[in-house]
Design a protein around this motif. Sequence first.
Motif, mmCIF file in Angstrom:
data_model
loop_
_atom_site.group_PDB
_atom_site.id
_atom_site.type_symbol
_atom_site.label_atom_id
_atom_site.label_comp_id
_atom_site.label_asym_id
_atom_site.label_seq_id
_atom_site.Cartn_x
_atom_site.Cartn_y
_atom_site.Cartn_z
ATOM 1 N N ALA A 91 0.854 -1.192 0.000
ATOM 2 C CA ALA A 91 0.000 0.000 0.000
ATOM 3 C C ALA A 91 0.887 1.238 0.000
ATOM 4 O O ALA A 91 1.793 1.356 0.822
ATOM 5 C CB ALA A 91 -0.899 0.006 1.232
ATOM 6 N N TRP A 92 0.636 2.136 -0.932
ATOM 7 C CA TRP A 92 1.299 3.443 -0.965
ATOM 8 C C TRP A 92 0.348 4.422 -0.291
ATOM 9 O O TRP A 92 -0.815 4.525 -0.680
ATOM 10 C CB TRP A 92 1.559 3.871 -2.404
ATOM 11 N N ILE A 93 0.837 5.123 0.732
ATOM 12 C CA ILE A 93 -0.039 6.015 1.483
ATOM 13 C C ILE A 93 0.336 7.480 1.296
ATOM 14 O O ILE A 93 1.485 7.816 1.000
ATOM 15 C CB ILE A 93 -0.055 5.677 2.991
ATOM 16 N N ALA A 94 -0.670 8.331 1.491
ATOM 17 C CA ALA A 94 -0.476 9.777 1.474
ATOM 18 C C ALA A 94 -1.460 10.389 2.461
ATOM 19 O O ALA A 94 -2.575 9.890 2.632
ATOM 20 C CB ALA A 94 -0.710 10.337 0.076
ATOM 21 N N ILE A 95 -1.031 11.464 3.105
ATOM 22 C CA ILE A 95 -1.879 12.152 4.071
ATOM 23 C C ILE A 95 -1.664 13.647 3.944
ATOM 24 O O ILE A 95 -0.531 14.103 3.745
ATOM 25 C CB ILE A 95 -1.594 11.667 5.508
ATOM 26 N N THR A 96 -2.750 14.385 4.032
ATOM 27 C CA THR A 96 -2.688 15.846 4.036
ATOM 28 C C THR A 96 -3.512 16.353 5.213
ATOM 29 O O THR A 96 -4.714 16.071 5.293
ATOM 30 C CB THR A 96 -3.262 16.444 2.737
ATOM 31 N N ILE A 97 -2.855 17.039 6.126
ATOM 32 C CA ILE A 97 -3.572 17.760 7.181
ATOM 33 C C ILE A 97 -3.669 19.190 6.650
ATOM 34 O O ILE A 97 -2.721 19.971 6.748
ATOM 35 C CB ILE A 97 -2.834 17.713 8.538
ATOM 36 N N GLY A 98 -4.798 19.509 6.050
ATOM 37 C CA GLY A 98 -4.948 20.751 5.312
ATOM 38 C C GLY A 98 -5.216 21.978 6.158
ATOM 39 O O GLY A 98 -4.825 23.081 5.788
ATOM 40 N N GLU A 99 -5.872 21.794 7.278
ATOM 41 C CA GLU A 99 -6.243 22.935 8.115
ATOM 42 C C GLU A 99 -5.192 23.168 9.187
ATOM 43 O O GLU A 99 -4.857 22.255 9.960
ATOM 44 C CB GLU A 99 -7.620 22.726 8.736
ATOM 45 N N GLU A 100 -4.703 24.381 9.248
ATOM 46 C CA GLU A 100 -3.622 24.737 10.165
ATOM 47 C C GLU A 100 -3.978 24.475 11.631
ATOM 48 O O GLU A 100 -3.127 24.082 12.420
ATOM 49 C CB GLU A 100 -3.244 26.206 9.974
#
Length: 173
Positions: A91-100
């Motif tokens: 599994a290739w994973i990615a994560i974005t915590i967009g809100e500061e």
Amino acid sequence: MKISFKKIGVPTDKLIASLNKWENDPKLVPLIHPCRNQDDIESYVLITKEEIKKRLTKYQMYEIYLGDILIGEMNYTVDPMHLYKKERGTAWIAITIGEEIARGRGVGSISLKYLEEEIKKQGLKRIELGVFEFNKNAHKLYQKLGYQEIGKNKQFTFYQDKMWDDIRMEKYT
């Protein structure tokens, strides 16, 4: 702090608006996408419902909430071409915590643990990710959660007037 997750089945207007905000935030762009130069950081991208529907044919995607506020998105895909170590069932994973407001509060750690459990439920034994070498906080988080460095893609992305490596990491579930 109540963190929850929702698997994305049908992209909503709220999700599309948030993704467009995050994907075009000059502070976030260098953290989530490889860039060749300053123009890449400053260029505008448009995420559409159709594009997300297409992604959903290859990716498992999840919204991340802090209370009732959508603060991020994470996803995984299985055996993509860009794996550093070509091992089937990865599994290739990615994560974005967009809100500061959600950054630096443990949201990334909780989210990654949740994503790892979802991957494990699918019977996958290995996870791989890439982190740009200037993203020290993310690199430290991945190490803390048991990810090991397996290689580097040299001079992979542009940030702060220079090129940086992409560190590839793996973890067995």
